[in-house]
Scaffold this motif. Structure first.
Motif, PDB file in Angstrom:
ATOM      1  N   HIS A 234       7.743  10.150   0.875  1.00 49.22           N
ATOM      2  CA  HIS A 234       8.543   9.865   2.067  1.00 49.22           C
ATOM      3  C   HIS A 234       9.658   8.886   1.697  1.00 49.22           C
ATOM      4  CE1 HIS A 234       5.984  11.120   5.745  1.00 49.22           C
ATOM      5  NE2 HIS A 234       5.848  11.979   4.754  1.00 49.22           N
TER       6      HIS A 234
ATOM      7  N   VAL B 138       9.428   5.187   2.908  1.00 42.97           N
ATOM      8  CA  VAL B 138       8.410   4.272   2.399  1.00 42.97           C
ATOM      9  C   VAL B 138       9.047   3.380   1.342  1.00 42.97           C
ATOM     10  CG1 VAL B 138       6.215   4.062   1.201  1.00 42.97           C
ATOM     11  CG2 VAL B 138       6.538   5.880   2.883  1.00 42.97           C
TER      12      VAL B 138
ATOM     13  N   VAL C 212       4.545  -2.717   2.344  1.00 46.38           N
ATOM     14  CA  VAL C 212       5.429  -1.850   3.119  1.00 46.38           C
ATOM     15  C   VAL C 212       5.588  -2.494   4.490  1.00 46.38           C
ATOM     16  CG1 VAL C 212       5.735   0.402   4.193  1.00 46.38           C
ATOM     17  CG2 VAL C 212       4.752   0.254   1.899  1.00 46.38           C
TER      18      VAL C 212
ATOM     19  N   GLU D 232       6.555  -2.778   8.251  1.00 43.69           N
ATOM     20  CA  GLU D 232       6.668  -1.867   9.383  1.00 43.69           C
ATOM     21  C   GLU D 232       6.492  -2.697  10.655  1.00 43.69           C
ATOM     22  OE1 GLU D 232       7.400   0.372  11.951  1.00 43.69           O
ATOM     23  OE2 GLU D 232       7.467   1.477  10.050  1.00 43.69           O
TER      24      GLU D 232
ATOM     25  N   VAL E  43       0.458  -3.397   4.775  1.00 43.77           N
ATOM     26  CA  VAL E  43       1.389  -2.582   5.553  1.00 43.77           C
ATOM     27  C   VAL E  43       1.416  -3.114   6.978  1.00 43.77           C
ATOM     28  CG1 VAL E  43       1.950  -0.262   6.382  1.00 43.77           C
ATOM     29  CG2 VAL E  43       0.825  -0.537   4.166  1.00 43.77           C
TER      30      VAL E  43
ATOM     31  N   PHE F  46      -0.703  10.927   5.100  1.00 45.65           N
ATOM     32  CA  PHE F  46       0.014   9.682   5.341  1.00 45.65           C
ATOM     33  C   PHE F  46      -0.038   9.364   6.835  1.00 45.65           C
ATOM     34  CE2 PHE F  46       4.092   7.185   5.096  1.00 45.65           C
ATOM     35  CZ  PHE F  46       3.687   6.311   4.114  1.00 45.65           C
TER      36      PHE F  46
ATOM     37  N   ILE G  10      -2.151   3.902   4.425  1.00 52.85           N
ATOM     38  CA  ILE G  10      -1.098   3.583   3.465  1.00 52.85           C
ATOM     39  C   ILE G  10      -1.486   2.366   2.622  1.00 52.85           C
ATOM     40  CG2 ILE G  10       1.329   2.963   3.182  1.00 52.85           C
ATOM     41  CD1 ILE G  10       1.794   4.282   5.966  1.00 52.85           C
TER      42      ILE G  10
END
Length: 436
Positions: free
Chosen positions: A19, A22, A38, A40, A211, A371, A377
């Motif tokens: 992706h 990501v 990551v 988010e 994440v 995912f 993740i």
């Protein structure tokens, strides 16, 4: 112990979808702890995964099962909180923690809301650094482990796994049950659990994936809070071992109308340049569910089983290529014969162009389905680190699959597939099987 779930984890860890959105950042705390992140920020939620390498393989000799039992006690009270108080605190914070162990590592998972960040981290810190190991909790969890071991002793699948592991790995930790034996677990003391905790939870062996709604600065601070009090290093890992697998059939007599067979041979490492060719080959042979050759030949054409599978099983200290099937006692011999024939066919001829293209389509197209959330993740980030992948893997993985040629697969099939040394462990009362 051979565990199919472990194999599936490794496969999932190596299957992060490519992706573009990501963005994996590498974070290093002031205390020198590294992590992959990551960010988010769309939801006020954080998922954190930690894995301390070595896991149950670091059990002290004669103390088999100590790491497993210790891990099961990490959520049974810490610091000033007993087991009930710890459970109430996590519930009040709408926080969830998970603790597990296997031969590759001790895994710790945390899921918490941003608004409860500090309190959740403090609670997790105590669980990691200050477990209580109260006598009543030790005895209760010990009883659960022993109950599980007693159940495993009557489970044909587990018997097959332990028999195969003992044959392939001998006295190496991979050759014995990560949960220990009834005798070894019964003999464990509180001091043994404290020693296991000190040996396994070492800062230089931790891998981290995070994440969610957290910045690099916040993650660095979090890691130092969580881990600063742990030992810097622990004992050395056991040696790398080459599985001792030779051709033949081992039968374990067990009173059941259906025999279970676990089969395997030497494997291939994830960092081998031919690994993706092996993945495609295995998908066609036994990893592609109902479309695989083994399912078509053993189940669909002959009705010998409900399911037959093969899977690559790369691990930190050894690699194997495994599979499993079950069938009625009077039909298991035929099922094994068909599997052996398909193993030989793949070794000599590889696969077809259409089979390769179908496998590529599936393996590249299925990634988005894996995912499916921050927790997933975070686990994949740790899994990637465990098997030595770099953070750019998420952008290049599908390209690596597509670059594999039919000639690559045929060459790898000839090198990897070893029909003469494919060994079957059969648990049941099979009829008509020649044994080694």
């Amino acid at each position: 112990m051979i565990r199919f779930a472990t194999a599936l984890f490794v496969g999932a860890a190596a299957a992060l979808p490519a992706h573009a959105e990501v963005d994996i950042q590498t974070v290093t705390s002031e205390g020198g702890i590294k992590a992959w992140l990551v960010e988010e920020h769309s939801l006020p939620f954080v998922a954190l995964e930690l894995s301390f390498l070595g896991g149950t393989s670091l059990d002290v000799e004669s103390k088999r099962g100590a790491v497993n039992l210790m891990t099961g006690l990490l959520e049974e009270g810490s610091g000033d909180l007993d087991a009930r108080g710890f459970a109430r605190a996590t519930e009040a914070l709408a926080t969830s923690f998970g603790f597990s162990s296997n031969s590759e590592g001790v895994s710790i998972s945390a899921r918490f809301l941003t608004e409860n960040f500090d309190a959740s981290v403090a609670l997790l810190r105590d669980a990691i650094q200050n477990p209580r190991f109260d006598d009543a909790d030790v005895e209760r969890v010990r009883g659960q482990v022993i109950s599980g071991l007693s159940f495993d002793a009557k489970d044909p699948n587990n018997i097959a796994g332990e028999t195969f592991a003992s044959m392939a790995y001998g006295d190496h930790p991979y050759g014995t049950s990560e949960s220990g034996t009834v005798e070894s677990v019964t003999a464990l003391t509180r001091d043994d659990l404290i020693q296991a905790h000190q040996n396994v939870l070492a800062r230089d062996q931790v891998l981290v994936g995070a994440v969610g709604d957290i910045t690099p600065e916040q993650l660095g601070t979090l890691l130092d809070v969580l881990l600063a009090g742990l030992p810097q290093s622990g004992p050395a890992a056991p040696p790398v071992i080459e599985p001792k697998i030779t051709g033949g059939i081992t039968v374990v007599d067990f009173d059941t109308p259906q025999s279970v067979a676990l089969f395997g041979q030497r494997g291939i490492a994830v960092d081998d340049e031919d690994y993706f060719a092996a993945v495609l080959l295995n998908h066609v042979l036994g990893g592609g569910s109902f479309e695989s050759r083994l399912m078509q030949e053993v189940r669909e054409k002959r009705g010998l089983t409900y399911g037959v599978y093969s899977y690559l099983y790369p691990r930190d200290l050894a690699n194997a290529y495994m599979g499993s099937v079950s069938s009625a006692n009077d039909r298991i011999a035929e099922a094994i014969s068909v599997i052996q024939d398909q193993w030989r066919l793949a070794a000599s001829e590889g696969i077809t162009e259409k089979e390769m293209q179908d496998a590529k389509t599936y393996l590249t197209g299925a990634y988005p389905l894996r995912f499916d959330g921050n927790g997933t993740i975070a686990g994949i980030l740790v899994g990637m680190q465990m098997i030595g992948l770099d953070s750019e893997y998420v952008k290049t993985r599908n390209e690596r699959v597509e670059r594999v040629t039919l000639e690559d697969i045929k060459r790898v099939a000839g090198d990897l597939m070893d029909p003469e040394n494919l060994h079957f462990v059969v648990v049941g009362k099979p009829e008509g099987l020649p044994t080694e």
